[in-house]
Design an enzyme around this catalytic site. Structure first.
Site, PDB file in Angstrom:
ATOM      1  N   GLY A  36       0.551  -1.391   0.336  1.00  0.00           N
ATOM      2  CA  GLY A  36      -0.278  -0.064  -0.054  1.00  0.00           C
ATOM      3  C   GLY A  36       0.573   0.990   0.134  1.00  0.00           C
ATOM      4  O   GLY A  36       1.111   2.205  -0.762  1.00  0.00           O
ATOM      5  N   HIS A  37       1.783   1.157   1.131  1.00  0.00           N
ATOM      6  CA  HIS A  37       2.900   2.060   1.074  1.00  0.00           C
ATOM      7  C   HIS A  37       3.632   2.313  -0.415  1.00  0.00           C
ATOM      8  O   HIS A  37       3.647   3.197  -1.068  1.00  0.00           O
ATOM      9  CB  HIS A  37       4.010   2.136   2.060  1.00  0.00           C
ATOM     10  N   GLY A 149      -3.357   7.078   1.259  1.00  0.00           N
ATOM     11  CA  GLY A 149      -4.229   6.077   1.719  1.00  0.00           C
ATOM     12  C   GLY A 149      -5.845   6.619   1.666  1.00  0.00           C
ATOM     13  O   GLY A 149      -6.322   6.583   2.163  1.00  0.00           O
ATOM     14  N   ASP A 152      -7.576   5.126   5.395  1.00  0.00           N
ATOM     15  CA  ASP A 152      -7.575   5.836   6.717  1.00  0.00           C
ATOM     16  C   ASP A 152      -8.314   7.047   6.070  1.00  0.00           C
ATOM     17  O   ASP A 152      -7.935   8.060   5.795  1.00  0.00           O
ATOM     18  CB  ASP A 152      -6.159   6.223   6.590  1.00  0.00           C
ATOM     19  N   GLN A 155      -8.730  10.387   8.158  1.00  0.00           N
ATOM     20  CA  GLN A 155      -7.404  10.784   8.400  1.00  0.00           C
ATOM     21  C   GLN A 155      -7.807  11.873   6.924  1.00  0.00           C
ATOM     22  O   GLN A 155      -6.618  12.736   6.697  1.00  0.00           O
ATOM     23  CB  GLN A 155      -6.648   9.987   8.405  1.00  0.00           C
ATOM     24  N   SER A 187      -2.292  -3.017   5.804  1.00  0.00           N
ATOM     25  CA  SER A 187      -2.202  -2.421   6.947  1.00  0.00           C
ATOM     26  C   SER A 187      -0.470  -2.672   7.823  1.00  0.00           C
ATOM     27  O   SER A 187      -0.999  -4.560   7.993  1.00  0.00           O
ATOM     28  CB  SER A 187      -3.594  -2.203   7.296  1.00  0.00           C
TER      29      SER A 187
HETATM   30  O1  PAF Z   1      -1.435   7.252   8.114  1.00  0.00           O
HETATM   31  C1  PAF Z   1      -0.319   7.061   9.394  1.00  0.00           C
HETATM   32  O2  PAF Z   1       0.550   5.648   8.563  1.00  0.00           O
HETATM   33  C2  PAF Z   1       0.008   7.821   9.513  1.00  0.00           C
HETATM   34  O3  PAF Z   1      -1.169   8.386  10.756  1.00  0.00           O
HETATM   35  C3  PAF Z   1       0.786   9.155   9.077  1.00  0.00           C
HETATM   36  C4  PAF Z   1      -0.055  10.316   8.071  1.00  0.00           C
HETATM   37  C5  PAF Z   1       2.011   8.477   8.883  1.00  0.00           C
HETATM   38  C6  PAF Z   1       1.105  10.101  10.444  1.00  0.00           C
HETATM   39  O4  PAF Z   1       1.795   9.645  11.296  1.00  0.00           O
END
Ligand code: PAF
Length: 283
Positions: A36-37, A149, A152, A155, A187
């Site tokens: 995902g990253h 992503g 989240d 977020q 995740s």
């Molecule tokens: O989604 C995440 O991994 C964290 O919340 C982030 C955006 C890197 C902030 O620490």
């Protein structure tokens, strides 16, 4: 690939890009990287000329000390993955670099209620910590694009809201969730699941898919109840919330006609590991 641990050297390096108007993309992470990253990194590589990925387990967004302690840390593996993906720059600061004593890094804005429901309700203070670290990192990297992503979703909305309210010169871009073969959203926390638990965790996605069908027949609150009941049928899963929310305000969707977008968001526990996922149902 360049690795920076100090803010001053990173800023000096990025100046050459900024001076030449070469766009910078930024992927903030807490490490324990997965596909995902890497998909965010690839998207940034395509859209910009310099991709910065940060690895920093941010203490201020953990509302439980034990969760922070147990958060997986795999820095050597992360660096190899980023190198192979073609990432340009990795920023791996120590906590004192991000939060030096005496520097006020708090973010004093309202989040228009986006931080109240769902994750906000069950993880008090979490989004304040996320906003704080993301703002701090954005001040350092000053990227043209920030990639986050869809997993989240809440977020993403909060960070986009912050960028708008503070008139930050960064476009906040949402990228699709990357999934395991069985549908489980990738995740870092999945690393804490046993193989059996990983299989079980696919029920979260399956229940979201069921909800997408139920909305043809049942009103939102009934769909939420059915989903919670469905999740409770799986021994080993404890659902925390399942909400059909207005995709812009995150308030409970009153019906299916009025909100322009609707997103189903859910959190469950499996053996001490908390997992979240969502599905955009409209818009
Ligand atoms: O989604 C995440 O991994 C964290 O919340 C982030 C955006 C890197 C902030 O620490």
């Amino acid at each position: 690939m360049y690795l920076f641990k100090k803010i001053s050297t990173l800023i000096r390096f990025l100046e050459s890009y900024r001076n030449k108007n070469r766009p910078i993309g930024f992927v903030p992470t807490m490490g324990a990287l997965h596909e995902g990253h890497l998909s965010l990194v690839r998207q940034s590589l395509e859209a910009t000329q310099c991709t910065v990925c940060s690895i920093f387990v941010n203490p201020t967004q953990f509302n439980e000390a034990s969760d922070l302690e147990k958060y997986p840390r795999t820095p050597a593996k992360d660096l190899t993955m980023l190198y192979k993906a073609g990432c340009d720059v990795v920023f791996m600061p120590a906590p004192e670099e991000v939060y030096p004593p005496g520097l006020d890094t708090s973010v004093n804005i309202g989040f228009a209620g986006l931080d109240h429901p769902m994750e906000g309700r069950f993880r008090p203070g979490h989004f304040q910590g996320v906003a704080q670290v993301v703002k701090r990192l954005l001040d350092i990297v000053e990227p043209d694009k920030l990639l986050m992503g869809q997993k989240d979703y809440q977020q993403f909305l909060i960070v986009r809201h912050m960028a708008r309210v503070l008139s930050l010169p960064t476009e906040v871009v949402m990228a699709p969730t990357v999934r395991e073969k069985n549908g489980l959203a990738m995740s870092s926390r999945n690393q804490r699941l046993s193989p059996e638990q990983r299989e079980l965790a696919a029920a979260l996605r399956q229940t979201l898919q069921k909800a997408a069908k139920w909305i043809r027949k049942y009103p939102p609150r009934e769909v939420e109840q059915k989903a919670i009941q469905a999740l409770r049928q799986y021994p080993g899963i404890e659902p925390e919330y399942f909400q059909l929310a207005d995709g812009a305000t995150l308030q409970p969707a009153p019906d299916y006609e009025n909100p322009d977008s609707i997103v189903a968001c859910a959190a469950i526990w499996i053996g001490g590991v908390r997992l979240i996922d969502n599905m955009i149902l409209k818009g």
